[in-house]
Design a protein around this motif. Structure first.
Motif, short mmCIF file in Angstrom:
data_model
loop_
_atom_site.label_atom_id
_atom_site.label_comp_id
_atom_site.label_asym_id
_atom_site.label_seq_id
_atom_site.Cartn_x
_atom_site.Cartn_y
_atom_site.Cartn_z
N ILE A 86 3.94 -0.61 -11.95
CA ILE A 86 3.61 -1.94 -11.44
C ILE A 86 2.41 -1.89 -10.50
N GLY A 87 2.42 -0.95 -9.57
CA GLY A 87 1.36 -0.88 -8.57
C GLY A 87 -0.02 -0.65 -9.17
N ALA A 88 -0.09 0.22 -10.19
CA ALA A 88 -1.38 0.49 -10.82
C ALA A 88 -1.95 -0.77 -11.44
N ARG A 89 -1.08 -1.57 -12.02
CA ARG A 89 -1.54 -2.81 -12.66
C ARG A 89 -1.94 -3.85 -11.63
N TRP A 90 -1.24 -3.89 -10.50
CA TRP A 90 -1.66 -4.78 -9.42
C TRP A 90 -3.04 -4.38 -8.90
N GLY B 118 -12.47 -9.15 -8.05
CA GLY B 118 -13.58 -8.95 -7.14
C GLY B 118 -13.19 -8.49 -5.75
N LEU B 119 -11.92 -8.10 -5.57
CA LEU B 119 -11.44 -7.67 -4.27
C LEU B 119 -11.42 -6.14 -4.18
N ASP B 120 -11.79 -5.61 -3.03
CA ASP B 120 -11.66 -4.18 -2.81
C ASP B 120 -10.19 -3.85 -2.61
N VAL B 121 -9.80 -2.66 -3.02
CA VAL B 121 -8.40 -2.24 -2.97
C VAL B 121 -8.29 -0.88 -2.31
N ILE B 122 -7.35 -0.77 -1.38
CA ILE B 122 -6.97 0.53 -0.83
C ILE B 122 -5.57 0.82 -1.36
N ALA B 123 -5.47 1.82 -2.21
CA ALA B 123 -4.20 2.14 -2.87
C ALA B 123 -3.56 3.35 -2.21
N HIS B 124 -2.28 3.23 -1.92
CA HIS B 124 -1.54 4.34 -1.30
C HIS B 124 -0.37 4.75 -2.17
N ASP B 125 -0.18 6.05 -2.30
CA ASP B 125 1.02 6.61 -2.90
C ASP B 125 1.19 8.02 -2.35
N PRO B 126 2.41 8.40 -2.00
CA PRO B 126 2.59 9.75 -1.45
C PRO B 126 2.31 10.86 -2.45
N ASP B 127 2.29 10.51 -3.73
CA ASP B 127 2.05 11.49 -4.79
C ASP B 127 0.62 11.32 -5.30
N PRO B 128 -0.28 12.27 -5.02
CA PRO B 128 -1.67 12.14 -5.47
C PRO B 128 -1.81 12.10 -6.98
N ALA B 129 -0.80 12.57 -7.71
CA ALA B 129 -0.86 12.51 -9.18
C ALA B 129 -0.91 11.08 -9.66
N ARG B 130 -0.34 10.17 -8.89
CA ARG B 130 -0.37 8.75 -9.26
C ARG B 130 -1.80 8.22 -9.29
N LEU C 45 -6.54 6.36 -12.47
CA LEU C 45 -7.92 6.52 -12.93
C LEU C 45 -7.98 6.64 -14.45
N GLU C 46 -6.98 7.29 -15.05
CA GLU C 46 -6.94 7.43 -16.50
C GLU C 46 -6.60 6.11 -17.19
N ALA C 47 -5.71 5.33 -16.55
CA ALA C 47 -5.27 4.08 -17.16
C ALA C 47 -6.22 2.91 -16.90
N ALA C 48 -7.02 3.01 -15.83
CA ALA C 48 -7.84 1.88 -15.38
C ALA C 48 -8.77 1.30 -16.45
N PRO C 49 -9.48 2.11 -17.23
CA PRO C 49 -10.40 1.51 -18.22
C PRO C 49 -9.71 0.56 -19.18
N GLN C 50 -8.51 0.93 -19.67
CA GLN C 50 -7.79 0.05 -20.59
C GLN C 50 -7.28 -1.19 -19.86
N LEU C 51 -6.81 -1.02 -18.62
CA LEU C 51 -6.33 -2.17 -17.85
C LEU C 51 -7.45 -3.17 -17.62
N TYR C 52 -8.62 -2.67 -17.24
CA TYR C 52 -9.76 -3.56 -17.01
C TYR C 52 -10.20 -4.24 -18.31
N GLN C 53 -10.13 -3.51 -19.40
CA GLN C 53 -10.51 -4.09 -20.69
C GLN C 53 -9.57 -5.23 -21.06
N ASP C 54 -8.27 -5.02 -20.86
CA ASP C 54 -7.29 -6.07 -21.13
C ASP C 54 -7.58 -7.31 -20.30
N LEU C 55 -7.81 -7.10 -19.00
CA LEU C 55 -8.06 -8.22 -18.10
C LEU C 55 -9.33 -8.96 -18.46
#
Length: 308
Positions: free
Chosen positions: A15-19, A27-39, A44-54
Motif C-alpha cells: 500500500i505504501g509504495a503505491r501511495w 507533483g508532491l515531494d515524498v519522504i518515504a520511511h520504512d525500517p527495512d531498506p529492502a522496501r 524503485l523497481e516497481a515505480a516505473p510501472q506504477l507511474y506508467q499506470d497513473l
C-alpha cells in the motif's frame, strides 16, 4: 489550511509504495520511511510501472515530485505537510508508530492511517495530538483505485478531516467522509453484504462462484461503475420515486429472504475449490497484470463519463 508541498509515507509495503507513487505523480515531494531498506529497493523497481499506470489514467499536469528515503524515524526527521501511515494491522504497533510519527513532524501536520480494519479511536490513544489523527483508507490497488474513505476518531478535530479530504482531492482521489466510525467503513461493508449473500448461494447450492461473479460483472457491475446504485435505479423507471413504488416490493421480498453465511470449514472448502476452478492455470501475476491493465481503461472511461 497548511500548504501542501511534501508528504511523508510511513511504511513502503504494497500500500505504501503505491501511495508514494500517487503523491509524486501529483507533483508532491515524498519522504518515504520504512525500517527495512529492502522496501526502498522494491519501490524503485516497481515505480516505473506504477507511474506508467497513473499517467495512463490521469496524465500529469506538471513535473513529478521527488521521492527520497529516510530509514530512521526520529525527532524532526519528517519535514512534511501531511503523513500517510501504512503499517501492518496490529493495534499496538499502530499506537506506538503514530506516537513516533508525531515526534518526527510538526504539531499541526495531519496523520492519516491506511488501516482497513482498525478504528481511529483505538489508534490515537497514545498520541500527544490525537486531534490530527484520521483514517485515510484506500482501495487496492491503491495507486489506481480512486476511493479513499475518511473518518476521525473520538478525539479527531473536524479541521483534520477536512484537510485530509482536501489533500486526497488534490491528488486526484475520490474521497468519502463518514460521520462516525464503523468496522469496515463504507465500501467493505457493502462488499461484505454482497459476499455474505454470495456465500449463502454457494452453500445452498443455488449458484456457483463462477456464475455469481459473472452475474455481477455483466449485470449491475458496469452500470454501478459509472453511476452507482442509486443513480442507476433512478434511471430504471421514471425517477427514483417511481422506482421505489414499482420495484420496492420486490426488493423487500429479496431482503426478507437474504441468507446468512459463516466461514465454516465445509463452506470455505467449497469456495476455495470453485475459485480455483475459475482461476485454472492462470498465475496470480498474470491475473493481477490483466486486472490493472483493464482498470486503466475502465477508470479512464469512468473519469470521462462517470456521474459522481
Amino acid at each position: 489550511m497548511r500548504d501542501l508541498k511534501t508528504v511523508g509515507v510511513v511504511g513502503l509495503g504494497l500500500i505504501g509504495a503505491r501511495w508514494a507513487a500517487v503523491f509524486a505523480h501529483a507533483g508532491l515531494d515524498v519522504i518515504a520511511h520504512d525500517p527495512d531498506p529492502a522496501r526502498w529497493q522494491e519501490f524503485l523497481e516497481a515505480a516505473p510501472q506504477l507511474y506508467q499506470d497513473l499517467e495512463q489514467v490521469s496524465p500529469s499536469a506538471g513535473p513529478r515530485g521527488e521521492v527520497r528515503f529516510a530509514q530512521r524515524l526520529e525527532h524532526g526527521s519528517l519535514p512534511v505537510d501531511f503523513v500517510q501511515e501504512n503499517a501492518p494491522e496490529r493495534i499496538e504497533l499502530k499506537r506506538r508508530l503514530l506516537s513516533e510519527i508525531e515526534q518526527a513532524v510538526a504539531p499541526d501536520v495531519v496523520i492519516a492511517s491506511s488501516s482497513s480494519a482498525l478504528l481511529v479511536s483505538d489508534m490515537q490513544t497514545e498520541c500527544a495530538h490525537p486531534e490530527r489523527i484520521v483514517l485515510g483508507h484506500p482501495f487496492n490497488p491503491a495507486h489506481l483505485m480512486p476511493l479513499v474513505e475518511i473518518v476521525g476518531g473520538n478525539h479527531t478535530a473536524s479541521w483534520a478531516v477536512d484537510h485530509a479530504r482536501w489533500v486526497y482531492e488534490r491528488c486526484g482521489k475520490k474521497p468519502v467522509v463518514m460521520s462516525r466510525e464503523m468496522t469496515g467503513h463504507i465500501a467493505l461493508r457493502l462488499m461484505g453484504a454482497m459476499w455474505r449473500e454470495a456465500f449463502f448461494l454457494i452453500k445452498s447450492g443455488i449458484a456457483t462462484a463462477e456464475d455469481i461473479d459473472r452475474a455481477f460483472c455483466y449485470g449491475p457491475g458496469p452500470k454501478w461503475t459509472l453511476q452507482g446504485s442509486f443513480v442507476s435505479n433512478h434511471l430504471g423507471a421514471g425517477g427514483i420515486e417511481e422506482f421505489l413504488v414499482k420495484y420496492g416490493p420486490t426488493y423487500e421480498a429479496i431482503w426478507a429472504t437474504l441468507g446468512d453465511a459463516s466461514l465454516d470449514p465445509d463452506t470455505c472448502a467449497e469456495v476455495v475449490k470453485q475459485t480455483r476452478a475459475i482461476v485454472a492455470d492462470r498465475s496470480e501475476d498474470e491475473l493481477r497484470a490483466q486486472r490493472d491493465s483493464g482498470l486503466v481503461d475502465i477508470l479512464r472511461t469512468q473519469k470521462d463519463k462517470g456521474a459522481l
